[in-house]
Write an enzyme that holds these catalytic residues in place. Structure first.
Site, PDB file in Angstrom:
ATOM      1  N   GLU A   1      -3.394  11.120   3.182  1.00  0.00           N
ATOM      2  CA  GLU A   1      -4.327  10.829   4.272  1.00  0.00           C
ATOM      3  C   GLU A   1      -4.414  12.101   5.086  1.00  0.00           C
ATOM      4  O   GLU A   1      -3.414  12.572   5.637  1.00  0.00           O
ATOM      5  CB  GLU A   1      -3.831   9.665   5.125  1.00  0.00           C
ATOM      6  CG  GLU A   1      -3.867   8.339   4.397  1.00  0.00           C
ATOM      7  CD  GLU A   1      -3.687   7.175   5.346  1.00  0.00           C
ATOM      8  OE1 GLU A   1      -4.696   6.530   5.682  1.00  0.00           O
ATOM      9  OE2 GLU A   1      -2.547   6.923   5.757  1.00  0.00           O
TER      10      GLU A   1
ATOM     11  N   ASP B   1       0.267   5.160   0.540  1.00  0.00           N
ATOM     12  CA  ASP B   1      -0.672   6.219   0.899  1.00  0.00           C
ATOM     13  C   ASP B   1      -0.150   7.567   0.391  1.00  0.00           C
ATOM     14  O   ASP B   1       0.848   8.088   0.904  1.00  0.00           O
ATOM     15  CB  ASP B   1      -0.864   6.286   2.415  1.00  0.00           C
ATOM     16  CG  ASP B   1      -1.476   5.011   2.972  1.00  0.00           C
ATOM     17  OD1 ASP B   1      -2.266   4.390   2.254  1.00  0.00           O
ATOM     18  OD2 ASP B   1      -1.150   4.647   4.119  1.00  0.00           O
TER      19      ASP B   1
ATOM     20  N   HIS C   1       3.835   1.488   2.665  1.00  0.00           N
ATOM     21  CA  HIS C   1       3.678   0.275   3.476  1.00  0.00           C
ATOM     22  C   HIS C   1       4.135  -0.928   2.645  1.00  0.00           C
ATOM     23  O   HIS C   1       3.331  -1.526   1.919  1.00  0.00           O
ATOM     24  CB  HIS C   1       2.218   0.052   3.865  1.00  0.00           C
ATOM     25  CG  HIS C   1       1.615   1.092   4.756  1.00  0.00           C
ATOM     26  ND1 HIS C   1       1.580   0.970   6.123  1.00  0.00           N
ATOM     27  CD2 HIS C   1       0.991   2.256   4.459  1.00  0.00           C
ATOM     28  CE1 HIS C   1       0.955   2.024   6.639  1.00  0.00           C
ATOM     29  NE2 HIS C   1       0.593   2.821   5.645  1.00  0.00           N
TER      30      HIS C   1
ATOM     31  N   GLU D   1       0.845  -1.195   0.000  1.00  0.00           N
ATOM     32  CA  GLU D   1       0.000   0.000   0.000  1.00  0.00           C
ATOM     33  C   GLU D   1       0.883   1.249   0.000  1.00  0.00           C
ATOM     34  O   GLU D   1       1.834   1.344   0.769  1.00  0.00           O
ATOM     35  CB  GLU D   1      -0.891  -0.021   1.238  1.00  0.00           C
ATOM     36  CG  GLU D   1      -1.737   1.197   1.471  1.00  0.00           C
ATOM     37  CD  GLU D   1      -2.525   1.091   2.774  1.00  0.00           C
ATOM     38  OE1 GLU D   1      -2.989   2.141   3.262  1.00  0.00           O
ATOM     39  OE2 GLU D   1      -2.678  -0.034   3.308  1.00  0.00           O
TER      40      GLU D   1
END
Length: 482
Positions: free
Chosen positions: A233, A230, A244, A228
């Site tokens: 956010e 991001d 991640h 993942e």
């Protein structure tokens, strides 16, 4: 990363619905090079977990926190009997709060119909009506414009990439003896680095420990893990971007210790780095960089802002290892460099393996990021290709404290790394947010991908966002951190 509402017990069939022809809201995508940017119209699909699940007629398979015992006497029968329904253009807006704008989409937090209320949503960018768009971002940059004016503490407007299958897991389901007829068109196949257990459908596998419809919520035996990235956010008080990496490739259906479940104290034994390496300017010492304009912030979250993320490789080659993830902002016609880290023992203004390692040491955190392979492993996932996710959500597990307040709550706020934003401990409770800020919303627009340095500049679309007032009991008060 995301916590969502309900879990259905089985995924052997995943039938498409029969009542509504599925509509995918339109959204443009620009692909850029040194010669300029080319606009293509793409679309987005709603995640399967939000959809109406029924028997092919009008009887719900799941309602009021319980399964229909006639349709779902066991996981296999439930999957064979139940259908994922399509959503019309009108239903995307009125039921799920997802609306097309001139250059993107808007997602509302709370939408209410005669059938009940919906809280947040999650959509995926499509390439065709039946397949997700796959992005390969190494040695590229990704740019979007966000409007966070109506996003209080405790909410998360999230734009990120996950290593989902382009077909929504249809081929994988066939290999495991299942059948996924709904596929990407109906938003199936989700995974992320948190290895979520609360998915309705998972590669043709039943996802319950035991069939116990009275358990609220049902407990999923399996989790869906994948790498993942991001990108964004945020709410109007805090923001972070976070890679991640995972030790597996593609979508991995975990069981037991591989899932890294917090409830079993196995967080750092799973296949994915759940913490990630988060670059949160507030947490990293610059509390004047991003926030609402009552203070002198460099990036004013009351206005639209263009967010640029660059994936730098060794030798600036497509086949080079990922070595740096850089961030810029553009607002009011000005390019704003990312903040510098202001923590003892840490220096930098971007995500590198060294910055992550130094940050973990300074904060006393487990360096699972580098243990899982760091940027090199993250880059390999980017090279294989990832699906773009856009969402708005609240957090029933941690009240979003990990993004915008003091977290973990067991440690003193004076400990380096605990204070992540200016929000209060109780403002992220979903019950509070749903009652006080039902009109919260986020806009994502002007999504561009291309060669480094080709996707951003000054743009009239970066004008101040609409500052219409909320009702008195709903507005964001400049002096109250909610």
């Amino acid at each position: 990363m995301l916590s969502i509402a309900v879990l259905v017990g089985c995924v052997v069939a995943q039938q498409p619905g029969v009542h509504e022809e599925e509509y995918h809201p339109q959204m443009p995508l620009w692909t850029c090079s040194s010669s300029g940017c080319i606009k293509q119209m793409k679309s987005v699909a709603l995640d399967a977990n939000w959809r109406w699940l029924h028997n092919g007629q009008y009887t719900n398979c799941y309602k009021d926190g319980d399964f229909n015992q006639e349709l779902c006497p066991d996981p296999v029968s439930c999957a064979r009997n139940c259908h994922l329904e399509g959503a019309s253009q009108e239903q995307y807006g009125s039921t799920y709060g997802i609306k097309e704008t001139e250059d993107g989409i808007k997602i509302d937090f709370v939408t209410t119909t005669k059938y009940g209320s919906n809280f947040g949503s999650r959509v995926y960018m499509m390439d065709t009506p039946d397949r997700y768009r796959i992005f390969k971002l190494k040695n590229r940059e990704f740019t979007l414009t966000v409007d966070m004016f109506y996003m209080p503490c405790g909410l998360n407007g999230a734009v990120y990439f996950v290593e989902m299958d382009a077909d929504g897991g249809q081929a994988a389901a066939e290999k495991t003896g299942g059948a996924n007829r709904a596929g990407a068109k109906y938003g199936t196949g989700y995974c992320d680095a948190q290895c979520p257990h609360d998915l309705k459908f998972m590669e043709g596998k039943a996802n319950v420990i035991g069939w116990n419809a009275s358990h609220d919520p049902p407990i999923g035996k399996h989790g869906a893990c994948c790498a993942e990235m991001d990108i964004w956010e945020a709410n109007s008080r805090a923001t972070a971007y976070t890679p991640h990496p995972c030790s597996i490739t593609g979508t991995y259906i975990c069981e037991g210790i591989d899932c890294g479940d917090n409830s079993k104290d196995e967080r750092y034994q799973g296949v994915c780095d759940k913490d990630g390496c988060d670059f949160n300017s507030w947490r990293l010492g610059d509390q004047k960089f991003y926030g609402r304009g009552a203070r002198d912030f460099k990036v004013d979250s009351r206005k639209k802002v263009t967010v640029v993320t660059q994936f730098i490789t060794e030798g600036n080659r497509d086949d080079g290892d990922l070595i740096d993830i850089r961030r810029f902002y553009v607002q009011d016609g000005k390019v704003i460099p990312n903040s510098n880290v202001s923590i003892a023992g840490v220096r930098g203004d971007s995500i590198t393996d060294k910055v992550c390692s130094d940050m973990k040491e300074a904060f006393g955190d487990v360096d699972d990021f580098n243990l899982k392979g760091g940027l090199k492993t993250m880059g390999e996932a980017l090279d294989r290709g990832m699906v773009l996710v856009m969402s708005l959500w609240d957090d029933a597990e941690a009240n979003m404290l990990w993004l915008d307040a003091d977290y973990p709550t067991s440690r003193s706020p004076t400990v380096p790394g605990v204070n992540r934003g200016p929000c209060n401990q109780d403002t992220g409770r979903p019950s509070f947010l749903r009652a006080k800020f039902p009109d919260a919303r986020v806009k994502y627009s002007n999504i561009k991908v291309g060669a480094i340095g080709t996707t951003f500049g000054t743009d009239a679309s970066m004008a101040a966002s609409d500052d219409g007032k909320w009702a008195d009991n709903r507005r964001l008060n400049e002096d109250v951190l909610v």
